[in-house]
Design an enzyme around this catalytic site. Structure first.
Site, PDB file in Angstrom:
ATOM      1  N   LYS A  68       0.836  -1.212   0.000  1.00 37.95           N
ATOM      2  CA  LYS A  68       0.000   0.000   0.000  1.00 37.95           C
ATOM      3  C   LYS A  68       0.872   1.265   0.000  1.00 37.95           C
ATOM      4  CE  LYS A  68      -2.117  -1.500   3.765  1.00 37.95           C
ATOM      5  NZ  LYS A  68      -1.478  -2.836   3.875  1.00 37.95           N
ATOM      6  N   THR A  69       1.867   1.284   0.906  1.00 40.66           N
ATOM      7  CA  THR A  69       2.739   2.463   0.982  1.00 40.66           C
ATOM      8  C   THR A  69       3.521   2.626  -0.317  1.00 40.66           C
ATOM      9  OG1 THR A  69       2.997   1.893   3.317  1.00 40.66           O
ATOM     10  CG2 THR A  69       4.499   3.563   2.438  1.00 40.66           C
ATOM     11  N   ARG A  75       6.507  -8.234   1.834  1.00 37.26           N
ATOM     12  CA  ARG A  75       7.365  -7.849   2.964  1.00 37.26           C
ATOM     13  C   ARG A  75       7.901  -9.095   3.677  1.00 37.26           C
ATOM     14  NH1 ARG A  75       4.541  -4.268   6.470  1.00 37.26           N
ATOM     15  NH2 ARG A  75       5.378  -2.478   5.352  1.00 37.26           N
ATOM     16  N   ASP A  98      -1.287   6.255   6.854  1.00 36.91           N
ATOM     17  CA  ASP A  98      -1.345   4.817   7.080  1.00 36.91           C
ATOM     18  C   ASP A  98      -2.222   4.568   8.305  1.00 36.91           C
ATOM     19  OD1 ASP A  98      -0.743   2.209   6.611  1.00 36.91           O
ATOM     20  OD2 ASP A  98       1.323   2.290   7.307  1.00 36.91           O
ATOM     21  N   THR A 107      -5.552  -1.674   7.264  1.00 37.67           N
ATOM     22  CA  THR A 107      -5.608  -3.132   7.284  1.00 37.67           C
ATOM     23  C   THR A 107      -7.006  -3.565   7.738  1.00 37.67           C
ATOM     24  OG1 THR A 107      -4.685  -2.926   9.499  1.00 37.67           O
ATOM     25  CG2 THR A 107      -3.164  -3.555   7.758  1.00 37.67           C
TER      26      THR A 107
END
Ligand code: ADP
Length: 335
Positions: free
Chosen positions: A64-65, A217, A109, A158
């Site tokens: 997302k980032t 990640r 975020d 999330t």
């Protein structure tokens, strides 16, 4: 292994920064999201306007980032990164918004963790680029209206269900990021290995791709750990043997489950006879925060079909029994 003085979180952020895709071509997978975003960006560029406010949701580490950075790059604009819990008071939000320049991107975020007062302040900022601040107290209190530069808000969460509908409806487009396919994860591992300068065999890539929760990640984090194993236990090359050794040492099984995942499943099976069990009771039994279970462990267990969510609580599926080697629904193995 973390560098001296660095917290594991800081180490993870450093890996994220080093391996983060810098171009669209490097952002692997999520094709539908990319395609739609490109249309939004191109249209905005043509109209010489800012794109709509955008909302991304999905499990941690799915990119997302990274998308927010890529959008800023494509628009050649500045991006400010912050997170819901960091914006405690209306003054924090006011300072953030008034420091933006025309066309900037503000990335928030964990936007579901924005306080109620800040959330209400952000509505007119998103809609009309206005900030309503209270000045003075009691009978002297009045509202001051500040004009803000036109910016684009990119929110990430999330936990989409925790976002209020007034906030959700103020985003022009919402995108869900899904778990990656095995093929995409293989490409990501290959790219990351190149950047980290570590040699890796095809078989090792295959092995890791099945055990990294289909999450970039996690794939990157495991790759970095295996690089250490290869250096200490082997000849620096990550091959299947090193991968097997490393995963065993890290307690990650063939489905990519960690001890914490297995503990959750075992608790449902052995303490609650397979479920259904409420999230509070489950969290108390395994000693984890409710949010950690909901955000980190559960989505992957659901994705694998090891867990089911019903109105009455969580249930361990037959697959979970098989995976843990527990045969009957009434068995009471040591916990
Ligand atoms: P999120 O914001 O969803 O938690 P990030 O955008 O920070 O996730 O991604 C975590 C890391 O995973 C990034 O630094 C990057 O290295 C890697 N990553 C994420 N998505 C992709 C992708 N589509 N292709 C390649 N690498 C990715």
């Amino acid at each position: 292994m973390s560098v001296k003085g660095e917290t594991p979180r800081a180490t993870e952020e450093t890996i994220d920064a080093v391996l983060r895709p810098q171009k669209w071509e490097e952002y692997i997978g999520q094709e539908r999201v990319k395609k739609n975003l490109k249309v939004i960006i191109e249209a905005a560029k043509k109209r010489k306007e800012n794109p709509d406010h955008l909302l991304f949701y999905g499990s941690p580490g799915l990119g997302k980032t990274t998308l927010a950075y890529l959008i800023a790059k494509e628009l050649k604009t500045n991006i400010r990164i912050t997170a819901g819990p960091m914006i405690e008071k209306p003054g924090d939000l006011a300072a953030l918004l008034t420091n933006l320049s025309e066309g900037d991107i503000l990335f928030i975020d964990e936007i579901h963790r924005l306080s109620k007062t800040c959330e209400e302040l952000i509505y007119p900022a998103m809609e009309d680029f206005k900030l309503h601040l209270m000045a003075g107290r009691g009978v002297m209190a009045r509202t001051i209206e500040l004009k803000l530069p036109k910016f684009t808000l990119i929110g990430a969460t999330t936990r989409i269900a925790l976002l209020s509908s007034p906030l959700r409806s103020r985003f022009g487009a919402t995108f869900q990021l899904n778990f990656y396919t095995k093929e995409d994860i293989k490409k990501i591992i290959g790219r990351s290995a190149k950047i980290l300068g570590v040699e890796i065999t095809e078989k090792a890539v295959e092995f890791i791709s099945e055990r990294c929760r289909f999450t970039p990640r996690v794939a990157n984090r495991l790759l970095k750990r295996l690089r250490d194993f290869a250096q200490i236990e082997g000849n620096g090359i990550i091959d299947k043997q090193i991968a097997i050794l490393g995963f065993e040492a890290m307690g990650i099984d063939k489905l990519g489950l960690e001890e914490a995942d297995r503990k959750i499943l075992r608790a449902i099976i052995q303490k609650f006879n397979g479920g259904p069990v409420g999230i509070q009771a489950l969290a108390a039994t395994v000693g984890e925060e409710i949010d950690t279970i909901l955000e980190i462990y559960e989505p992957y267990l659901l994705q694998l079909g090891l867990l089911k969510r019903t109105q009455r609580g969580r249930i361990a599926t037959d697959l979970a029994y098989t995976h843990l080697g527990i045969s009957s629904k009434n068995s009471q193995m040591s916990f």
